[in-house]
Scaffold this active site. Structure first.
Site, PDB file in Angstrom:
ATOM      1  CB  SER A 147      -0.817  -0.081   1.215  1.00 51.91           C
ATOM      2  OG  SER A 147      -1.495   1.455   1.629  1.00 51.91           O
ATOM      3  CE1 TYR A 160      -3.804   0.487   3.876  1.00 46.55           C
ATOM      4  CE2 TYR A 160      -5.201  -1.306   4.507  1.00 46.55           C
ATOM      5  CZ  TYR A 160      -4.712  -0.491   3.543  1.00 46.55           C
ATOM      6  OH  TYR A 160      -4.356  -0.860   2.394  1.00 46.55           O
TER       7      TYR A 160
HETATM    8  P1  NAP Z   1     -12.002  -4.927  -0.597  1.00 44.80           P
HETATM    9  O1  NAP Z   1     -12.719  -4.135  -1.690  1.00 44.80           O
HETATM   10  O2  NAP Z   1     -12.346  -4.481   1.051  1.00 44.80           O
HETATM   11  O3  NAP Z   1     -11.477  -6.249  -0.600  1.00 44.80           O
HETATM   12  C1  NAP Z   1     -11.161  -6.860   0.479  1.00 44.80           C
HETATM   13  C2  NAP Z   1     -11.409  -8.381   0.198  1.00 44.80           C
HETATM   14  O4  NAP Z   1     -10.499  -9.275   1.469  1.00 44.80           O
HETATM   15  C3  NAP Z   1     -12.754  -8.594   0.427  1.00 44.80           C
HETATM   16  O5  NAP Z   1     -13.148  -9.798  -0.341  1.00 44.80           O
HETATM   17  C4  NAP Z   1     -12.958  -9.355   1.976  1.00 44.80           C
HETATM   18  O6  NAP Z   1     -14.070 -10.064   2.127  1.00 44.80           O
HETATM   19  C5  NAP Z   1     -11.581 -10.189   2.057  1.00 44.80           C
HETATM   20  N1  NAP Z   1     -11.219 -10.134   3.561  1.00 44.80           N
HETATM   21  C6  NAP Z   1     -11.244  -9.247   4.316  1.00 44.80           C
HETATM   22  N2  NAP Z   1     -10.880  -9.864   5.549  1.00 44.80           N
HETATM   23  C7  NAP Z   1     -10.389 -11.310   5.465  1.00 44.80           C
HETATM   24  C8  NAP Z   1     -10.304 -12.446   6.083  1.00 44.80           C
HETATM   25  N3  NAP Z   1     -10.093 -12.448   7.338  1.00 44.80           N
HETATM   26  N4  NAP Z   1      -9.972 -13.475   5.490  1.00 44.80           N
HETATM   27  C9  NAP Z   1     -10.398 -13.691   4.076  1.00 44.80           C
HETATM   28  N5  NAP Z   1     -10.825 -12.657   3.364  1.00 44.80           N
HETATM   29  C10 NAP Z   1     -11.010 -11.467   4.071  1.00 44.80           C
HETATM   30  O7  NAP Z   1     -10.505  -4.303  -0.752  1.00 44.80           O
HETATM   31  P2  NAP Z   1      -9.450  -3.875  -1.966  1.00 44.80           P
HETATM   32  O8  NAP Z   1      -9.709  -2.338  -2.147  1.00 44.80           O
HETATM   33  O9  NAP Z   1     -10.002  -4.738  -3.005  1.00 44.80           O
HETATM   34  O10 NAP Z   1      -8.158  -4.244  -1.361  1.00 44.80           O
HETATM   35  C11 NAP Z   1      -7.595  -5.451  -1.428  1.00 44.80           C
HETATM   36  C12 NAP Z   1      -6.303  -5.214  -0.938  1.00 44.80           C
HETATM   37  O11 NAP Z   1      -5.565  -4.158  -1.552  1.00 44.80           O
HETATM   38  C13 NAP Z   1      -6.189  -5.153   0.675  1.00 44.80           C
HETATM   39  O12 NAP Z   1      -5.152  -5.877   1.264  1.00 44.80           O
HETATM   40  C14 NAP Z   1      -5.880  -3.393   0.526  1.00 44.80           C
HETATM   41  O13 NAP Z   1      -5.314  -3.319   1.751  1.00 44.80           O
HETATM   42  C15 NAP Z   1      -5.151  -3.456  -0.648  1.00 44.80           C
HETATM   43  N6  NAP Z   1      -5.069  -2.195  -1.102  1.00 44.80           N
HETATM   44  C16 NAP Z   1      -6.053  -1.413  -1.402  1.00 44.80           C
HETATM   45  C17 NAP Z   1      -6.050  -0.118  -1.985  1.00 44.80           C
HETATM   46  C18 NAP Z   1      -7.097   0.594  -2.746  1.00 44.80           C
HETATM   47  O14 NAP Z   1      -7.127   1.908  -2.915  1.00 44.80           O
HETATM   48  N7  NAP Z   1      -8.399   0.056  -2.806  1.00 44.80           N
HETATM   49  C19 NAP Z   1      -4.822   0.558  -2.405  1.00 44.80           C
HETATM   50  C20 NAP Z   1      -3.632  -0.370  -1.642  1.00 44.80           C
HETATM   51  C21 NAP Z   1      -3.563  -1.513  -1.179  1.00 44.80           C
HETATM   52  P3  NAP Z   1     -15.137  -9.670   3.265  1.00 44.80           P
HETATM   53  O15 NAP Z   1     -16.223  -9.175   2.641  1.00 44.80           O
HETATM   54  O16 NAP Z   1     -15.426 -10.709   3.828  1.00 44.80           O
HETATM   55  O17 NAP Z   1     -14.569  -8.503   4.142  1.00 44.80           O
HETATM   56  C1  GCO Z   2      -6.850   5.425   3.087  1.00 41.41           C
HETATM   57  C2  GCO Z   2      -6.943   4.466   1.941  1.00 41.41           C
HETATM   58  C3  GCO Z   2      -5.613   3.872   1.494  1.00 41.41           C
HETATM   59  C4  GCO Z   2      -5.834   2.918   0.500  1.00 41.41           C
HETATM   60  C5  GCO Z   2      -4.308   2.558   0.060  1.00 41.41           C
HETATM   61  C6  GCO Z   2      -3.489   3.312  -0.465  1.00 41.41           C
HETATM   62  O1  GCO Z   2      -7.728   5.477   3.934  1.00 41.41           O
HETATM   63  O2  GCO Z   2      -5.963   6.201   3.138  1.00 41.41           O
HETATM   64  O3  GCO Z   2      -7.919   3.319   2.112  1.00 41.41           O
HETATM   65  O4  GCO Z   2      -5.139   3.213   2.575  1.00 41.41           O
HETATM   66  O5  GCO Z   2      -6.631   1.697   0.814  1.00 41.41           O
HETATM   67  O6  GCO Z   2      -3.794   1.558   1.097  1.00 41.41           O
HETATM   68  O7  GCO Z   2      -2.296   2.593  -0.986  1.00 41.41           O
END
Ligand code: NAP
Ligand code: GCO
Length: 267
Positions: A147, A160
């Site tokens: 992230s 986080y």
């Molecule tokens: P999301 O839409 O909230 O999806 C997260 C997924 O993880 C959901 O399917 C969720 O299922 C599942 N999950 C959560 N806790 C779990 C557990 N204990 N066991 C199994 N599955 C679990 O998030 P996303 O934006 O796609 O993010 C995916 C990854 O990318 C995360 O690690 C997040 O930190 C990272 N990330 C996101 C962003 C962004 O901007 N979106 C940027 C950087 C990194 P449930 O419905 O059960 O919660």
């Molecule tokens: C926040 C956002 C970020 C993104 C991502 C950025 O609240 O700042 O959720 O944390 O999810 O991780 O890379």
């Protein structure tokens, strides 16, 4: 050259792959020729949603398992079932993650711990369960979804940031400890991606104006916009394929340049 990026014949386990970034990465892997997509979610409802999403996307070579990444026994049981029902795991994407946006001094220990457990301990648990087969085969790919918070802090996301900072170093340590088995462990660090996890940061205000954070992120991103989950496809395939066999312990940031940019000067 195209063969370098092929995932032909590979089975990929994507934790939390029912929707969001994990689902997009899965679609990219299928396009690159992956044999089977395996995903897990922690409740029946999300698992069913995920299976529907894959069906709607025309992806039939997919298996979903009910498994919480923080539950060692459940993870061990899932890996056993995968070996029986699918075969070996060639690629692991530790994608499952949550965020809690609470000022640290107001956050309970339990809330802090839950984020650490899912975002940092979970990747350890699943990686430790998959590494033995990769060591035996002397080949494997592990991709940890890091992230911006692996590098930067911001208000209300202390747990986080601690987890994602730790995940960066876990990535480097897996590289260090298992590189000799021809296992590459890298991080994929998305910038600000339009998914359910960031939806609260993009919600329109009661007066219909943009969320202040939405405007802030667009000013912090050289391209002036949020990124789409599909923009992670190429980098994810690169890290999952032989094209990255000499890349290890690296965090590949797919952030549209946020980490390089001081931010647009307010007019
Ligand atoms: P999301 O839409 O909230 O999806 C997260 C997924 O993880 C959901 O399917 C969720 O299922 C599942 N999950 C959560 N806790 C779990 C557990 N204990 N066991 C199994 N599955 C679990 O998030 P996303 O934006 O796609 O993010 C995916 C990854 O990318 C995360 O690690 C997040 O930190 C990272 N990330 C996101 C962003 C962004 O901007 N979106 C940027 C950087 C990194 P449930 O419905 O059960 O919660
Ligand atoms: C926040 C956002 C970020 C993104 C991502 C950025 O609240 O700042 O959720 O944390 O999810 O991780 O890379």
């Amino acid at each position: 050259m195209t063969n370098l990026f092929s995932l032909e014949g590979k089975n990929a386990l994507i934790t939390g792959g029912a929707y969001g970034i994990g689902f997009e990465i899965a679609k990219a892997f299928v396009t690159a020729g992956a044999k089977t997509i395996i995903f897990n979610n922690r409740n029946e409802k999300t698992l069913r949603l995920g299976l529907d999403n894959y069906k709607e996307a025309g992806i039939t070579n997919v298996k979903g398992y009910l498994c919480d990444v923080t539950d060692e026994k459940a993870v061990a049981g899932m890996i056993e079932k995968i070996h029986e029902e699918v075969g070996q795991i060639d690629i692991l994407v530790n994608n499952a993650g949550i965020i809690k946006r609470i000022p640290m001094h107001e956050m309970t220990r339990a809330e802090f711990q839950e984020v650490i457990d899912i975002d940092l301990v979970g990747p350890y648990i699943v990686s430790a369960a998959v590494l033995p087969e990769m060591m035996e085969r002397r080949e494997g790919k592990i991709i940890n979804i890091c992230s911006m918070m692996s590098e930067l802090g911001r208000e209300t996301v202390s747990a986080y940031a601690a987890a994602k900072g730790g995940l960066k170093m876990l990535t480097r340590n897996i590289c260090s400890e298992y590189g000799e088995y021809n296992i590459q462990c890298n991080g994929l660090g998305p910038g600000y991606i339009a998914t359910p996890q960031t939806a609260p940061l993009r919600e329109k205000q009661p007066d219909g104006s943009r969320h202040p954070f939405d405007s802030f992120i667009c000013a912090k991103t050289p391209a002036g916009r949020w990124l789409e989950p599909s923009e992670l496809a190429g980098p994810a395939v690169f890290l999952a394929s032989h094209a990255s066999d000499a890349v290890n312990g690296h965090i590949l940031y797919v952030d549209g340049g946020i980490l390089a940019y001081i931010g647009k000067q307010p007019k």
